[in-house]
Motif scaffolding. Structure first.
Motif, PDB file in Angstrom:
ATOM      1  N   LEU A 185       8.308   4.290 -10.791  1.00 30.94           N
ATOM      2  CA  LEU A 185       7.988   3.970  -9.272  1.00 30.94           C
ATOM      3  C   LEU A 185       8.874   2.661  -9.106  1.00 30.94           C
TER       4      LEU A 185
ATOM      5  N   ASN B 228      -4.455   0.020   2.142  1.00 32.47           N
ATOM      6  CA  ASN B 228      -4.146   0.422   3.683  1.00 32.47           C
ATOM      7  C   ASN B 228      -5.078  -0.166   4.504  1.00 32.47           C
TER       8      ASN B 228
ATOM      9  N   LEU C 137       3.484   1.304  -2.192  1.00 37.90           N
ATOM     10  CA  LEU C 137       3.506   1.532  -3.510  1.00 37.90           C
ATOM     11  C   LEU C 137       2.419   2.236  -3.937  1.00 37.90           C
ATOM     12  N   THR C 138       1.473   1.878  -3.658  1.00 38.66           N
ATOM     13  CA  THR C 138       0.111   2.542  -4.102  1.00 38.66           C
ATOM     14  C   THR C 138       0.061   3.985  -3.678  1.00 38.66           C
TER      15      THR C 138
ATOM     16  N   PHE D 273      -2.872  -2.908  -8.523  1.00 37.30           N
ATOM     17  CA  PHE D 273      -1.776  -3.848  -8.258  1.00 37.30           C
ATOM     18  C   PHE D 273      -2.368  -5.173  -8.158  1.00 37.30           C
TER      19      PHE D 273
ATOM     20  N   LYS E 189       2.401   5.992  -3.363  1.00 36.94           N
ATOM     21  CA  LYS E 189       3.548   6.588  -4.284  1.00 36.94           C
ATOM     22  C   LYS E 189       2.831   6.935  -5.701  1.00 36.94           C
ATOM     23  N   ALA E 190       2.202   5.712  -6.079  1.00 37.85           N
ATOM     24  CA  ALA E 190       1.566   5.585  -7.355  1.00 37.85           C
ATOM     25  C   ALA E 190       0.408   6.747  -7.493  1.00 37.85           C
ATOM     26  N   LYS E 191      -0.173   7.027  -6.479  1.00 34.49           N
ATOM     27  CA  LYS E 191      -1.258   7.933  -6.516  1.00 34.49           C
ATOM     28  C   LYS E 191      -0.735   9.541  -6.460  1.00 34.49           C
ATOM     29  N   GLY E 192       0.605   9.664  -6.513  1.00 32.01           N
ATOM     30  CA  GLY E 192       1.197  10.764  -6.607  1.00 32.01           C
ATOM     31  C   GLY E 192       1.415  11.574  -5.344  1.00 32.01           C
ATOM     32  N   LEU E 193       1.253  10.553  -4.332  1.00 28.88           N
ATOM     33  CA  LEU E 193       1.398  11.439  -2.873  1.00 28.88           C
ATOM     34  C   LEU E 193       2.897  12.128  -2.472  1.00 28.88           C
TER      35      LEU E 193
ATOM     36  N   ARG F  92       0.696   5.787  10.954  1.00 29.43           N
ATOM     37  CA  ARG F  92      -0.515   5.166  12.068  1.00 29.43           C
ATOM     38  C   ARG F  92      -0.153   3.656  11.932  1.00 29.43           C
ATOM     39  N   ASN F  93       0.256   3.017  10.728  1.00 30.44           N
ATOM     40  CA  ASN F  93       0.445   1.432  10.742  1.00 30.44           C
ATOM     41  C   ASN F  93       1.714   1.097  11.750  1.00 30.44           C
TER      42      ASN F  93
ATOM     43  N   ASP G 100       0.427   9.958   6.529  1.00 28.04           N
ATOM     44  CA  ASP G 100      -0.970   9.228   6.241  1.00 28.04           C
ATOM     45  C   ASP G 100      -1.087   7.838   6.268  1.00 28.04           C
ATOM     46  N   HIS G 101       0.260   7.269   5.946  1.00 28.39           N
ATOM     47  CA  HIS G 101       0.239   5.606   5.576  1.00 28.39           C
ATOM     48  C   HIS G 101       1.089   4.986   6.344  1.00 28.39           C
TER      49      HIS G 101
ATOM     50  N   ASN H  22      -3.266  -6.223  -0.140  1.00 26.14           N
ATOM     51  CA  ASN H  22      -2.135  -5.650   0.419  1.00 26.14           C
ATOM     52  C   ASN H  22      -2.076  -4.370  -0.260  1.00 26.14           C
ATOM     53  N   ALA H  23      -2.688  -3.938  -1.332  1.00 25.12           N
ATOM     54  CA  ALA H  23      -2.384  -2.641  -2.073  1.00 25.12           C
ATOM     55  C   ALA H  23      -3.376  -1.519  -1.421  1.00 25.12           C
TER      56      ALA H  23
ATOM     57  N   ALA I  47       5.202  13.325 -10.187  1.00 26.73           N
ATOM     58  CA  ALA I  47       4.077  13.022  -9.116  1.00 26.73           C
ATOM     59  C   ALA I  47       2.662  13.454  -9.673  1.00 26.73           C
TER      60      ALA I  47
ATOM     61  N   ARG J 210       1.208  10.989 -11.978  1.00 25.45           N
ATOM     62  CA  ARG J 210       0.820   9.710 -11.607  1.00 25.45           C
ATOM     63  C   ARG J 210      -0.809   9.809 -10.967  1.00 25.45           C
ATOM     64  N   TRP J 211      -1.332   8.638 -11.330  1.00 25.88           N
ATOM     65  CA  TRP J 211      -2.966   8.347 -10.976  1.00 25.88           C
ATOM     66  C   TRP J 211      -3.747   9.426 -11.943  1.00 25.88           C
TER      67      TRP J 211
ATOM     68  N   LEU K 196      -6.848   2.412  16.522  1.00 24.94           N
ATOM     69  CA  LEU K 196      -5.681   2.515  15.463  1.00 24.94           C
ATOM     70  C   LEU K 196      -6.094   1.750  14.541  1.00 24.94           C
TER      71      LEU K 196
ATOM     72  N   TYR L 284       0.736  -1.337   0.180  1.00 23.99           N
ATOM     73  CA  TYR L 284       0.012   0.093  -0.117  1.00 23.99           C
ATOM     74  C   TYR L 284       1.005   1.314   0.104  1.00 23.99           C
TER      75      TYR L 284
END
Lengths: 343, 329
Positions: B65, B112, A243-244, B104, A246-250, A262-263, A258-259, B109-110, B93, B96-97, A336, A241
């Motif tokens: 990526l 959160n 990688l997700t 994925f 990053k792929a979202k452009g965050l 918390r985890n 945010d990712h 797992n992709a 960035a 992306r998206w 959490l 997640y």
């Protein structure tokens, strides 16, 4: 509905654990040898009446729970006593009224002595924990994000060193440097005989006394927090997640905040709660080195004086605070991590 | 180029892309070597090959990526005429998206686990400033979920409260959140049973029709490719083995690897046929054979194959294959 059951379940277990601790704590100090009257026996001037009076004052003239002539509860033997007049039930009764007995050494109620000391310890431990948690977590995240770079290795080696330093040794070194180079006070909570114009000045004086012990405390704990945070964040950063994200452009900051954060806090919450619970006992070494009038110091003194009621009260306080800290960790955990609530 | 897409606008033009994995004290692994392909509006491109042949690496490099050991050593990736490889970190960035999203493999797992589905979808909409205010944002999330067949009232649930197929559909909804031009689907159906798999593929086809989406479907399931793809890129050991329309690949495969791959797939019209497998293993990317990468496993390899790497031969307007045997014909 499920959430309520989880909550009740956790609170129920905490309650049972506390009951068990009370039982264990009571009998532990009855099994140990010695009481103030027996200590007085060595003094030839003490009359039998005086010894009896001392025993009566601390409630030691009563049977612990019964006379134990026989183990069969139906045949209690000749010295049958009213169970409510045994030491155990008197102790439990007092406990329910918030009384923890009378100190052998000072003749003052243990509860009062503990409360006085507790606030000093909370001040020291609170300041130290907040600082070390904040610095440790920040350093851990940075080190994990910059893994296998100079920044990471510096933080790693520094934390390992800090974690492995003996607390009393670090305290003495800081005491030496702090008092000689910086002119900081070396002992106590306030300057003895100090005359303060207002409360602000008194707090300033306390603050100056607090610097060195807090610094020692922070250094001792920051390494542990940093190392654990670093390895957890590293684990989390390898998750899909991330990688997700990053792929979202965050941005890096958003991903960490945010990712990853918390985890990664899940294991940290457990460790922080455990540490908080145990350090209510006072950083015994730090309080002793810096003569900080906290719980730890008084436990250390009570051991030397065989002040059983004081120790018994302190042990109960420590145990209850560890159990409560764990309960809070469990509840935080379910906040959490939604998966905990579900199972 | 399949006839239907020859006139469609060109979205993605990947030319001579090469990716290495470098690690200290070890020879670089050439994960992707000189791969070229194009993607037009509404086209579904199948990317096929065994595990470890560089499919995922190729896809990750399109969005830049790659993990830290990955290096794009040569080539261009043009998205609507803009070279993605020359963009700054901040510019890529933004791409992306919004222009290229990714589904994925293994949506468990992709996503959160500690954040709700709706929250994770809204995050990317907010990031790319698609929705103006809260109401529009909420409406958009509900719309997206319903588009993929998830009731909107489940947006406040967590991934673990979804079934496997729903998670994958939620992932698709998230991929569509910013109305991208291209969706890269990396083995989107691998972990799902055949019924759900069919649903997901059906969904991709519907979305292509509704939204004019172009899809790159990474898979090793040739059945899926035959069902929904327009063109197919077969990769072997980091290089293009064969690149053609789906009809050409199935009816007139020229590369021995493609042929053997098809033979290794069950044929429902001839259920009595024994399945064949390709002997041996794919090459290690840090110790590639000197000639054709498939030569050690190829049943029809000859002398030249073992010391000279074949170039990509153009067989027809849209049929490329890298095999020495093609040239001699």
């Amino acid at each position: 509905m499920r959430g309520h059951r989880y909550l009740l379940n956790k609170i129920g277990w905490a309650f049972f654990t506390i009951v068990f601790v009370i039982l264990l704590n009571f009998f532990l100090f009855r099994v140990l040898p010695g009481d103030p009257a027996r200590a007085g026996l060595r003094d030839p001037r003490l009359t039998v009446e005086a010894i009896e009076a001392i025993r009566a004052r601390f409630g030691l003239d009563k049977p612990v729970i019964n006379c134990f002539e026989t183990l069969n509860p139906l045949r209690l033997g000749s010295c049958r006593v009213n169970p409510l007049q045994t030491q155990f039930f008197i102790y439990v009764g007092n406990l329910l009224r918030g009384e923890l007995g009378i100190s052998y050494h000072t003749n003052r109620p243990v509860a009062h002595m503990l409360v006085e000391r507790l606030w000093n310890t909370v001040l020291l431990v609170g300041a130290g924990q907040v600082l070390s948690i904040f610095i440790g977590i920040t350093l851990g995240i940075i080190a994990a994000w910059k893994a296998r770079t100079t920044i990471d290795y510096t933080a790693l080696v520094g934390s390992l060193m800090a974690w492995s330093l003996p607390t009393f040794w670090l305290g003495i070194i800081l005491l030496f440097i702090g008092s000689r180079q910086l002119g900081l006070p070396i002992a106590g909570k306030v300057t003895p005989g100090g005359n303060f114009a207002n409360m602000w000045e008194e707090w300033l004086d306390i603050g100056r006394h607090l610097i060195l012990p807090t610094l020692t405390f922070t250094i001792v704990f920051v390494g542990e927090y940093m190392l654990i945070m670093r390895s957890t964040v590293l684990d989390v950063l390898s998750e899909d997640y991330i990688l997700t994200a990053k792929a979202k452009g965050l941005s890096t900051f958003q991903i960490l905040k945010d990712h990853a954060l918390r985890n990664s806090m899940l294991p940290m919450v457990t460790i922080i709660a455990l540490n908080l619970g145990f350090t209510v006992a006072g950083a015994i070494q730090i309080e002793t080195v810096f003569s900080w009038p906290g719980l730890g110091q008084s436990i250390f003194e009570a051991v030397g004086r065989r002040d059983y009621p004081m120790l018994q009260g302190a042990f109960l306080l420590i145990a209850v605070s560890v159990i409560l800290a764990n309960l809070i960790a469990d509840l935080l955990y379910s906040y959490l991590d939604p998966r905990v609530r579900a199972s | 180029m399949p006839a239907a897409f020859a006139d469609a606008p060109l979205l993605l033009d990947v030319r001579h892309l090469s990716v290495d994995y470098v690690s200290r004290g070890q020879p670089a692994a050439h994960a992707v070597d000189d791969v070229s392909f194009v993607l037009r509006e509404g086209e579904i491109l199948g990317l096929v090959g065994e595990s470890g042949c560089g499919k995922t690496t190729l896809m990750l490099s399109l969005m830049r990526l790659l993990p830290s050991a990955g290096r794009i050593v040569a080539g261009r990736v043009d998205l609507l005429g803009r070279d993605l490889l020359s963009l700054s970190e901040k510019e890529i960035a933004d791409v992306r998206w919004k222009e290229m999203a990714m589904i994925f493999q293994g949506a468990m797992n992709a996503l959160n686990p500690v954040r709700t589905i709706g929250d994770q979808i809204s995050e990317v909409i907010v990031r790319h400033n698609i929705a103006g205010n809260k109401a529009v944002l909420d409406g958009r999330i509900s719309e997206l979920l319903e588009l993929v067949g998830i009731p909107a009232n489940r947006k406040d649930q967590y991934p673990h409260q979804y079934s496997g197929g729903m998670r994958q559909r939620a992932m698709i909804a998230m991929a569509l959140a910013c109305a991208p031009l291209i969706v890269i689907a990396d083995e989107p159906t691998t972990a799902l049973d055949v019924m759900i798999q069919a649903q997901i593929l059906e969904l991709l086809l519907t979305l292509r029709q509704k939204l004019g989406l172009a899809v790159i479907l990474v898979t090793h399931d040739l059945g899926v490719v035959a069902e929904i793809c327009d063109s197919v890129l077969v990769m072997y050991g980091g290089v293009t083995a064969e690149y053609a329309s789906v009809n050409t690949i199935y009816n007139n495969p020229q590369h021995p690897y493609t042929q053997q791959l098809l033979d290794a797939f069950p044929d429902l019209s001839n259920p009595s046929d024994r399945l064949t497998s390709i002997p041996g293993y794919p090459p290690r990317l840090d110790a590639l054979p000197p000639g054709c990468r498939f030569a050690p496993r190829c049943s029809v390899a000859f002398e030249r194959c073992h010391h000279e790497q074949p170039p990509l031969y153009q067989l027809s307007q849209f049929h490329l294959a890298s095999c020495h045997r093609v040239e001699s014909e």
